[in-house]
Design an enzyme around this catalytic site. Structure first.
Site, PDB file in Angstrom:
ATOM      1  N   MET A 197     -21.498 -62.991  30.906  1.00 52.93           N
ATOM      2  CA  MET A 197     -21.684 -64.083  31.406  1.00 52.93           C
ATOM      3  C   MET A 197     -21.111 -63.646  32.515  1.00 52.93           C
ATOM      4  O   MET A 197     -19.911 -62.314  33.109  1.00 52.93           O
ATOM      5  CB  MET A 197     -20.219 -65.322  30.314  1.00 52.93           C
ATOM      6  CG  MET A 197     -20.348 -65.370  30.043  1.00 52.93           C
ATOM      7  SD  MET A 197     -21.793 -67.113  30.451  1.00 52.93           S
ATOM      8  CE  MET A 197     -20.530 -67.906  31.200  1.00 52.93           C
ATOM      9  N   MET A 221     -20.004 -76.839  25.237  1.00 47.22           N
ATOM     10  CA  MET A 221     -18.830 -76.651  25.234  1.00 47.22           C
ATOM     11  C   MET A 221     -18.579 -77.905  24.327  1.00 47.22           C
ATOM     12  O   MET A 221     -18.147 -79.424  24.048  1.00 47.22           O
ATOM     13  CB  MET A 221     -18.547 -77.228  26.369  1.00 47.22           C
ATOM     14  CG  MET A 221     -18.872 -75.555  27.655  1.00 47.22           C
ATOM     15  SD  MET A 221     -18.181 -76.238  29.379  1.00 47.22           S
ATOM     16  CE  MET A 221     -20.556 -74.967  30.158  1.00 47.22           C
ATOM     17  N   MET A 233     -20.956 -72.424  23.577  1.00 48.09           N
ATOM     18  CA  MET A 233     -19.570 -72.039  24.183  1.00 48.09           C
ATOM     19  C   MET A 233     -18.157 -72.795  22.716  1.00 48.09           C
ATOM     20  O   MET A 233     -17.742 -73.738  23.563  1.00 48.09           O
ATOM     21  CB  MET A 233     -19.061 -72.807  25.024  1.00 48.09           C
ATOM     22  CG  MET A 233     -19.911 -71.308  26.363  1.00 48.09           C
ATOM     23  SD  MET A 233     -20.522 -72.467  27.736  1.00 48.09           S
ATOM     24  CE  MET A 233     -20.878 -73.279  28.086  1.00 48.09           C
ATOM     25  N   ASP A 282     -25.444 -65.266  33.522  1.00 46.43           N
ATOM     26  CA  ASP A 282     -25.589 -66.781  33.834  1.00 46.43           C
ATOM     27  C   ASP A 282     -23.958 -67.280  34.649  1.00 46.43           C
ATOM     28  O   ASP A 282     -22.950 -66.266  33.694  1.00 46.43           O
ATOM     29  CB  ASP A 282     -24.633 -67.783  31.944  1.00 46.43           C
ATOM     30  CG  ASP A 282     -25.132 -67.943  32.332  1.00 46.43           C
ATOM     31  OD1 ASP A 282     -24.568 -69.337  33.675  1.00 46.43           O
ATOM     32  OD2 ASP A 282     -24.562 -69.848  31.810  1.00 46.43           O
ATOM     33  N   ASP A 296     -26.005 -75.379  28.277  1.00 48.42           N
ATOM     34  CA  ASP A 296     -24.580 -75.181  27.840  1.00 48.42           C
ATOM     35  C   ASP A 296     -23.366 -76.379  26.928  1.00 48.42           C
ATOM     36  O   ASP A 296     -23.846 -77.690  27.209  1.00 48.42           O
ATOM     37  CB  ASP A 296     -24.200 -75.045  29.172  1.00 48.42           C
ATOM     38  CG  ASP A 296     -24.206 -74.228  30.001  1.00 48.42           C
ATOM     39  OD1 ASP A 296     -24.515 -73.143  29.654  1.00 48.42           O
ATOM     40  OD2 ASP A 296     -24.748 -74.450  31.344  1.00 48.42           O
ATOM     41  N   SER A 321     -30.222 -75.015  34.946  1.00 47.47           N
ATOM     42  CA  SER A 321     -28.166 -75.146  33.460  1.00 47.47           C
ATOM     43  C   SER A 321     -28.617 -76.379  33.272  1.00 47.47           C
ATOM     44  O   SER A 321     -28.035 -77.051  34.640  1.00 47.47           O
ATOM     45  CB  SER A 321     -27.188 -74.365  33.780  1.00 47.47           C
ATOM     46  OG  SER A 321     -26.251 -75.001  33.015  1.00 47.47           O
ATOM     47  N   HIS A 380     -32.071 -73.967  30.590  1.00 46.60           N
ATOM     48  CA  HIS A 380     -30.412 -73.275  29.374  1.00 46.60           C
ATOM     49  C   HIS A 380     -29.722 -74.708  29.289  1.00 46.60           C
ATOM     50  O   HIS A 380     -29.610 -75.700  30.079  1.00 46.60           O
ATOM     51  CB  HIS A 380     -29.341 -72.392  30.465  1.00 46.60           C
ATOM     52  CG  HIS A 380     -28.595 -71.427  30.199  1.00 46.60           C
ATOM     53  ND1 HIS A 380     -29.264 -70.836  29.521  1.00 46.60           N
ATOM     54  CD2 HIS A 380     -27.529 -72.335  30.060  1.00 46.60           C
ATOM     55  CE1 HIS A 380     -27.876 -70.612  29.257  1.00 46.60           C
ATOM     56  NE2 HIS A 380     -26.989 -71.114  29.004  1.00 46.60           N
ATOM     57  N   HIS A 427     -26.802 -72.760  24.969  1.00 44.33           N
ATOM     58  CA  HIS A 427     -25.363 -71.353  24.690  1.00 44.33           C
ATOM     59  C   HIS A 427     -24.639 -71.891  24.017  1.00 44.33           C
ATOM     60  O   HIS A 427     -23.909 -73.196  24.575  1.00 44.33           O
ATOM     61  CB  HIS A 427     -25.610 -71.213  26.049  1.00 44.33           C
ATOM     62  CG  HIS A 427     -24.025 -69.816  26.566  1.00 44.33           C
ATOM     63  ND1 HIS A 427     -23.710 -70.140  27.568  1.00 44.33           N
ATOM     64  CD2 HIS A 427     -23.556 -69.558  25.911  1.00 44.33           C
ATOM     65  CE1 HIS A 427     -22.781 -69.091  27.531  1.00 44.33           C
ATOM     66  NE2 HIS A 427     -22.261 -69.280  26.642  1.00 44.33           N
TER      67      HIS A 427
END
Length: 238
Positions: free
Chosen positions: A156, A56, A87, A194, A54, A27, A52, A85
């Site tokens: 998660m 957000m 979020m 994750d 992330d 990540s 990966h 991913h």
């Protein structure tokens, strides 16, 4: 895209004893963003399978990270598949942007998608692989009705929003349940975990049925990325 849907959806098996079945996805949340391209290339050389990413938004989770321009920059830095991913709230507004930026897989949270079937279809129509994500408090049944429509489920094992958290062991039965459904229905769906993945926790997650492991500080906090990735693979099957 760097990886086709067919290539990514490897059939689940009941006997999983080789490192080749373990996919490690570093990540970049834990990387040095001042040297992001170098960091991505370093973990690629070190043996990472995916990258990966992330994303957000400060609303769905209490942190803000990156958007499509950074994903595009990461895509230019590597040929590895990008596991993005989301979020974020209302992810359907941004799916095409992330697909255009180079996302191979786009993951959305069940909790953020009141029309989950529609959102999964939108991801595929955008040309990406579809992943659905479950927060720790969300039961496995929340994705049961779309299991046949997705390429991946992400469980998660921490509450999303920050790196470096402790693995929540009570998520293991959820992983086992999902793996059981995937096997029973003979689906070609990856099962990703994750949060808090280290050499001490990867083995239990692998035994429960996970085959893709997101790791942030367990890799980027080490001086030797290759050794860190190798140690994770070995710890999964020890």
């Amino acid at each position: 895209m760097t990886m086709s849907r067919t290539m990514s959806r490897t059939t689940s098996t009941t006997t999983r004893t080789t490192e080749a079945e373990i996919l490690i996805a570093p990540s970049i949340l834990a990387s040095d963003f001042g040297r992001l391209a170098e960091e991505v290339q370093a973990v690629a050389r070190a043996g990472a399978d995916w990258i990966h990413v992330d994303v957000m938004d400060g609303h769905f989770v209490p942190n803000i990270t990156i958007g499509p321009p950074i994903v595009a920059a990461v895509q230019r830095a590597t040929s590895l598949p990008l596991d993005v991913h989301l979020m974020i709230e209302k992810p359907e507004r941004y799916i095409q942007d992330f697909a255009d930026a180079g996302a191979t897989t786009i993951g959305v949270h069940v909790e953020a998608c009141p029309h989950l079937h529609r959102t999964v279809a939108q991801i595929r129509e955008a040309g990406a692989l579809a992943s659905v994500t479950l927060n720790p408090s969300t039961p496995a049944t929340a994705v049961e009705e779309v299991l046949g429509d997705v390429d991946q489920v992400l469980v998660m094992t921490v509450n999303p929003g920050f790196g470096g958290q402790t693995f929540i062991a009570s998520m293991l039965p959820k992983i086992e349940t999902l793996r059981g459904w995937i096997r029973e229905r003979k689906l070609q769906v990856r099962l990703e975990v994750d949060g808090g993945i280290t050499t001490k926790t990867i083995g239990s997650a692998y035994a429960a049925g996970a085959d893709v492991f997101v790791a942030g500080t367990a890799i980027f906090a080490k001086k030797d990325y290759a050794a860190a990735i190798r140690d994770l693979r070995q710890a999964a099957i020890d």
